[in-house]
Write a protein that holds these residues in place. Structure first.
Motif, PDB file in Angstrom:
ATOM      1  N   UNK A 116      -2.614  -7.932   2.696  1.00  0.00           N
ATOM      2  CA  UNK A 116      -1.742  -7.108   3.545  1.00  0.00           C
ATOM      3  C   UNK A 116      -0.399  -6.850   2.865  1.00  0.00           C
ATOM      4  N   UNK A 117       0.145  -7.875   2.193  1.00  0.00           N
ATOM      5  CA  UNK A 117       1.412  -7.679   1.467  1.00  0.00           C
ATOM      6  C   UNK A 117       1.201  -6.765   0.254  1.00  0.00           C
ATOM      7  N   UNK A 118       0.046  -6.900  -0.412  1.00  0.00           N
ATOM      8  CA  UNK A 118      -0.262  -6.016  -1.548  1.00  0.00           C
ATOM      9  C   UNK A 118      -0.274  -4.566  -1.071  1.00  0.00           C
ATOM     10  N   UNK A 119      -0.942  -4.303   0.040  1.00  0.00           N
ATOM     11  CA  UNK A 119      -1.027  -2.946   0.575  1.00  0.00           C
ATOM     12  C   UNK A 119       0.366  -2.431   0.979  1.00  0.00           C
ATOM     13  N   UNK A 120       1.126  -3.264   1.668  1.00  0.00           N
ATOM     14  CA  UNK A 120       2.446  -2.834   2.162  1.00  0.00           C
ATOM     15  C   UNK A 120       3.410  -2.577   1.006  1.00  0.00           C
ATOM     16  N   UNK A 121       3.431  -3.481   0.023  1.00  0.00           N
ATOM     17  CA  UNK A 121       4.386  -3.306  -1.078  1.00  0.00           C
ATOM     18  C   UNK A 121       3.943  -2.190  -2.030  1.00  0.00           C
ATOM     19  N   UNK A 122       2.633  -2.039  -2.221  1.00  0.00           N
ATOM     20  CA  UNK A 122       2.134  -0.932  -3.057  1.00  0.00           C
ATOM     21  C   UNK A 122       2.518   0.401  -2.407  1.00  0.00           C
ATOM     22  N   UNK A 123       2.408   0.492  -1.100  1.00  0.00           N
ATOM     23  CA  UNK A 123       2.779   1.736  -0.396  1.00  0.00           C
ATOM     24  C   UNK A 123       4.268   2.019  -0.567  1.00  0.00           C
ATOM     25  N   UNK A 124       5.092   0.993  -0.451  1.00  0.00           N
ATOM     26  CA  UNK A 124       6.546   1.174  -0.602  1.00  0.00           C
ATOM     27  C   UNK A 124       6.896   1.588  -2.033  1.00  0.00           C
ATOM     28  N   UNK A 125       6.249   0.938  -3.019  1.00  0.00           N
ATOM     29  CA  UNK A 125       6.485   1.299  -4.423  1.00  0.00           C
ATOM     30  C   UNK A 125       6.071   2.751  -4.687  1.00  0.00           C
ATOM     31  N   UNK A 126       4.968   3.181  -4.070  1.00  0.00           N
ATOM     32  CA  UNK A 126       4.484   4.549  -4.281  1.00  0.00           C
ATOM     33  C   UNK A 126       5.457   5.576  -3.703  1.00  0.00           C
ATOM     34  N   UNK A 127       6.018   5.296  -2.539  1.00  0.00           N
ATOM     35  CA  UNK A 127       6.981   6.231  -1.922  1.00  0.00           C
ATOM     36  C   UNK A 127       8.236   6.339  -2.799  1.00  0.00           C
ATOM     37  N   UNK A 128       8.741   5.209  -3.229  1.00  0.00           N
ATOM     38  CA  UNK A 128       9.932   5.207  -4.088  1.00  0.00           C
ATOM     39  C   UNK A 128       9.618   5.879  -5.432  1.00  0.00           C
ATOM     40  N   UNK A 129       8.448   5.563  -6.000  1.00  0.00           N
ATOM     41  CA  UNK A 129       8.042   6.159  -7.276  1.00  0.00           C
ATOM     42  C   UNK A 129       7.975   7.682  -7.201  1.00  0.00           C
ATOM     43  N   UNK A 130       7.463   8.194  -6.093  1.00  0.00           N
ATOM     44  CA  UNK A 130       7.373   9.649  -5.913  1.00  0.00           C
ATOM     45  C   UNK A 130       8.775  10.264  -5.835  1.00  0.00           C
TER      46      UNK A 130
END
Ligand SMILES: [Fe+2]
Length: 173
Positions: A116-130
């Protein structure tokens, strides 16, 4: 941008500088830097939230990786904020401003499982990366190759750490 934030941005002091970039160009880039500063500070807090609260069989690997992500993001925070000031602007890094301006979704506070933390942090990293990748083009269009280069360096690091986090969910164990 909400009216309240526009007013805050326009009220921000622009300091005189002899730097050879037009005021119009600098104002646009300072705004761009402050928008990404808010998301970066939020992402740093989100990575720490994951670092502190993750549990499960992959605990130590994820606990350490999430702290590495926080450290990498923190490095970007300082260069983004200082670039805004270098251009004659005011870095907007208060918790109140970050809460209003961050592009990230609020981090879930009721999760513990590693996946769950992997999914949540990956999503946050993807938004910032974009957002950072888009900022490369915006800074280039504003005639500020140095800020474009700054965002390019951050973008490369965020992509790499998105991989580090996301790899935990890309194959069945
Ligand atoms: Fe720690």
């Amino acid at each position: 941008m909400p009216t309240e934030l526009k007013e805050q941005a326009s009220k921000s002091t622009m300091h005189p500088t002899k730097i050879d970039l037009s005021e119009k160009s600098r104002a646009k880039v300072i705004e761009l830097l402050n928008a990404n500063l808010a998301s970066a500070i939020d992402l740093h807090c989100q990575a720490k939230q994951a670092h502190w609260n993750v549990k499960g069989p992959q605990f130590i690997a994820l606990h350490e990786l999430f702290d590495t992500v926080a450290t990498v993001v923190e490095g970007g925070i300082d260069v983004i904020a200082e670039r805004a000031v270098i251009l004659g602007g005011t870095a907007q890094g208060t918790v109140q401003t970050v809460g209003k301006r961050s592009a990230l979704k609020p981090y879930p506070t009721d999760i513990a499982k590693g996946s769950d933390h992997v999914e949540a942090l990956a999503s946050a990293l993807a938004v910032y990366g974009k957002s950072v990748r888009a900022a490369i083009d915006t800074a280039t269009e504003a005639g500020d190759a140095d800020t474009a280069d700054l965002f390019t360096g951050i973008s490369r690091e965020i992509d790499k750490h998105l991989w580090f986090v996301e790899a935990h969910s890309q194959a069945k164990s």
